[in-house]
Design an enzyme around this catalytic site. Structure first.
Site, PDB file in Angstrom:
ATOM      1  N   GLY A  47       0.803  -1.215   0.000  1.00 36.75           N
ATOM      2  CA  GLY A  47       0.000   0.000   0.000  1.00 36.75           C
ATOM      3  C   GLY A  47       0.834   1.263   0.000  1.00 36.75           C
ATOM      4  N   ASN A  48       0.203   2.388   0.394  1.00 30.00           N
ATOM      5  CA  ASN A  48       0.831   3.707   0.245  1.00 30.00           C
ATOM      6  C   ASN A  48       1.337   3.837  -1.197  1.00 30.00           C
ATOM      7  OD1 ASN A  48       3.521   5.715   1.203  1.00 30.00           O
ATOM      8  ND2 ASN A  48       1.415   6.252   1.535  1.00 30.00           N
ATOM      9  N   LEU A  49       0.405   3.666  -2.088  1.00 34.74           N
ATOM     10  CA  LEU A  49       0.734   3.477  -3.499  1.00 34.74           C
ATOM     11  C   LEU A  49       1.324   4.733  -4.135  1.00 34.74           C
ATOM     12  CD1 LEU A  49      -2.435   1.469  -4.628  1.00 34.74           C
ATOM     13  CD2 LEU A  49      -0.220   0.585  -3.847  1.00 34.74           C
ATOM     14  N   HIS A  53       4.056   1.498  -8.188  1.00 39.72           N
ATOM     15  CA  HIS A  53       3.065   0.421  -8.010  1.00 39.72           C
ATOM     16  C   HIS A  53       2.053   0.424  -9.159  1.00 39.72           C
ATOM     17  CE1 HIS A  53       3.969   1.276  -3.559  1.00 39.72           C
ATOM     18  NE2 HIS A  53       4.323   0.013  -3.706  1.00 39.72           N
ATOM     19  N   SER A 204       9.477   5.238  -3.437  1.00 35.15           N
ATOM     20  CA  SER A 204       9.328   4.272  -2.351  1.00 35.15           C
ATOM     21  C   SER A 204       8.436   4.865  -1.282  1.00 35.15           C
ATOM     22  CB  SER A 204      10.705   3.962  -1.747  1.00 35.15           C
ATOM     23  OG  SER A 204      10.552   3.317  -0.506  1.00 35.15           O
TER      24      SER A 204
HETATM   25  P1  AMP Z   1       6.002  -2.486  -1.705  1.00 33.66           P
HETATM   26  O1  AMP Z   1       4.632  -1.925  -1.545  1.00 33.66           O
HETATM   27  O2  AMP Z   1       7.083  -1.508  -1.438  1.00 33.66           O
HETATM   28  O3  AMP Z   1       6.170  -3.799  -0.986  1.00 33.66           O
HETATM   29  O4  AMP Z   1       6.167  -2.828  -3.251  1.00 33.66           O
HETATM   30  C1  AMP Z   1       5.221  -3.596  -3.927  1.00 33.66           C
HETATM   31  C2  AMP Z   1       5.735  -3.889  -5.319  1.00 33.66           C
HETATM   32  O5  AMP Z   1       5.958  -2.660  -6.000  1.00 33.66           O
HETATM   33  C3  AMP Z   1       7.059  -4.652  -5.335  1.00 33.66           C
HETATM   34  O6  AMP Z   1       7.047  -5.586  -6.410  1.00 33.66           O
HETATM   35  C4  AMP Z   1       8.056  -3.557  -5.565  1.00 33.66           C
HETATM   36  O7  AMP Z   1       9.247  -4.001  -6.179  1.00 33.66           O
HETATM   37  C5  AMP Z   1       7.282  -2.639  -6.492  1.00 33.66           C
HETATM   38  N1  AMP Z   1       7.818  -1.267  -6.433  1.00 33.66           N
HETATM   39  C6  AMP Z   1       8.098  -0.538  -5.333  1.00 33.66           C
HETATM   40  N2  AMP Z   1       8.631   0.646  -5.675  1.00 33.66           N
HETATM   41  C7  AMP Z   1       8.695   0.658  -7.035  1.00 33.66           C
HETATM   42  C8  AMP Z   1       9.172   1.594  -7.998  1.00 33.66           C
HETATM   43  N3  AMP Z   1       9.682   2.773  -7.636  1.00 33.66           N
HETATM   44  N4  AMP Z   1       9.065   1.267  -9.304  1.00 33.66           N
HETATM   45  C9  AMP Z   1       8.557   0.075  -9.691  1.00 33.66           C
HETATM   46  N5  AMP Z   1       8.094  -0.854  -8.837  1.00 33.66           N
HETATM   47  C10 AMP Z   1       8.177  -0.575  -7.511  1.00 33.66           C
END
Ligand code: AMP
Length: 299
Positions: A47-49, A53, A204
């Site tokens: 989350g916190n998209l 994402h 992020s």
């Molecule tokens: P997270 O919510 O941080 O666990 O990420 C969920 C998914 O989104 C994971 O597959 C991450 O690798 C991907 N993700 C996170 N940040 C990015 C980004 N800046 N660009 C592309 N994919 C991302």
């Protein structure tokens, strides 16, 4: 254009996400779609998209493919003293973003009790040894066991044809690739590119921990990795020296560096400097204030 062609186009263009909370509701939706001959793509998130994402969902939102996104801050991948409690939980904003994007059919936002029905202490664990203990795994003991344990469960719940993960978490991607192969999980893994802010910082959820001064310094991580990448592209093979110099640069920029390494891209094994054709990745992590930033660049 036939009527069915029209309706396929419409579906690919704008999807209204339905939010469900339970495993049962996910299974019901999936079996309806399967009965209609559609395939399933899955994008797990905490989350916190942000745009990174959303880009993953967009890449898999093809005609006759339903896109399921999960939003679950997985307690088992956080170590003691890490940011589980502080991790931003923004389901209302996330739902609005996903609705505006129109690329997700189902938003699965479970509680921990749905995912771990026997409680966290009694939960079965999936562990990918060796690679799960180095790089990020060395600084975050248990982190990748938590990731493997939750992704296995989510795959069993959603039963997707395609699992979409981001390059941003490169070690996580390679680990999931290994886990899927090793456990014979029937899913195709795809990688989406890292989305960045205009100044190069990888998007992020943890970037929000940065204050204004730290935020201004944060692109130095990507810049340090890019210098290593460029040197390797230019033929340099002194990988340890390059990593050490990058860590020095990061320290000068106010970071507390963890690691910067050149590894074999295919599996994150030690890079073989003598192999001129080896595909490589420069991967790094550093703390900036209370934010732990990670990034990587393919050579
Ligand atoms: P997270 O919510 O941080 O666990 O990420 C969920 C998914 O989104 C994971 O597959 C991450 O690798 C991907 N993700 C996170 N940040 C990015 C980004 N800046 N660009 C592309 N994919 C991302």
């Amino acid at each position: 254009m036939s009527r069915s062609g029209d309706s396929l186009r419409t579906k690919a263009a704008a999807r209204s996400p339905r939010t469900v909370r339970t495993v049962r509701a996910v299974r019901e939706a999936i079996s309806e779609w399967r009965a209609a001959g559609e395939s399933i793509a899955f994008v797990p998130t905490m989350g916190n998209l942000h745009a990174g994402h959303l880009s993953l969902a967009r890449l898999v939102a093809e005609p006759r493919t339903r896109v399921v996104m999960s939003i679950f801050v997985n307690p088992t991948q956080f170590g003691p003293g890490e940011d589980f409690a502080a991790y931003p939980r923004t389901l209302t904003e996330d739902t609005a973003l996903v609705t505006a994007a129109g690329t997700v059919d189902l938003l699965f936002a479970p509680e921990a009790a749905d995912i771990y029905p026997f409680g966290l202490n009694s939960a079965a664990r999936v562990s990918v040894p060796e690679l799960g203990r180095e790089l990020d795994g060395a600084s975050r003991p248990g982190h990748f066991d938590g990731v493997a344990s939750v992704v296995t469960r989510l795959l069993n719940i959603v039963t997707p044809d395609v699992l979409m993960l981001g390059q941003k978490d490169y070690q996580q991607f390679i680990l999931m690739q290994r886990m899927i192969a090793d456990l014979h999980l029937p899913v195709v893994l795809r990688m989406g590119p890292t989305h960045r802010e205009p100044d190069g910082l990888a998007m992020s959820s943890r970037n929000r921990y940065l204050d204004a001064d730290q935020r201004a310094r944060a692109p130095a991580l990507q810049a340090a990795l890019a210098r290593v990448r460029d040197a390797v592209r230019g033929g340099a093979t002194n990988f340890a020296d390059l990593g050490a110099a990058a860590k020095q640069d990061l320290e000068s920029a106010g970071f507390k560096p963890d690691y910067v390494e050149v590894r074999r891209a295919a599996d994150l094994a030690a890079s073989n400097a003598a192999d001129g054709r080896e595909a490589r990745v420069v991967i790094g992590a550093a703390w900036l204030g209370r934010a732990r930033l990670i990034d990587n660049l393919l050579v």
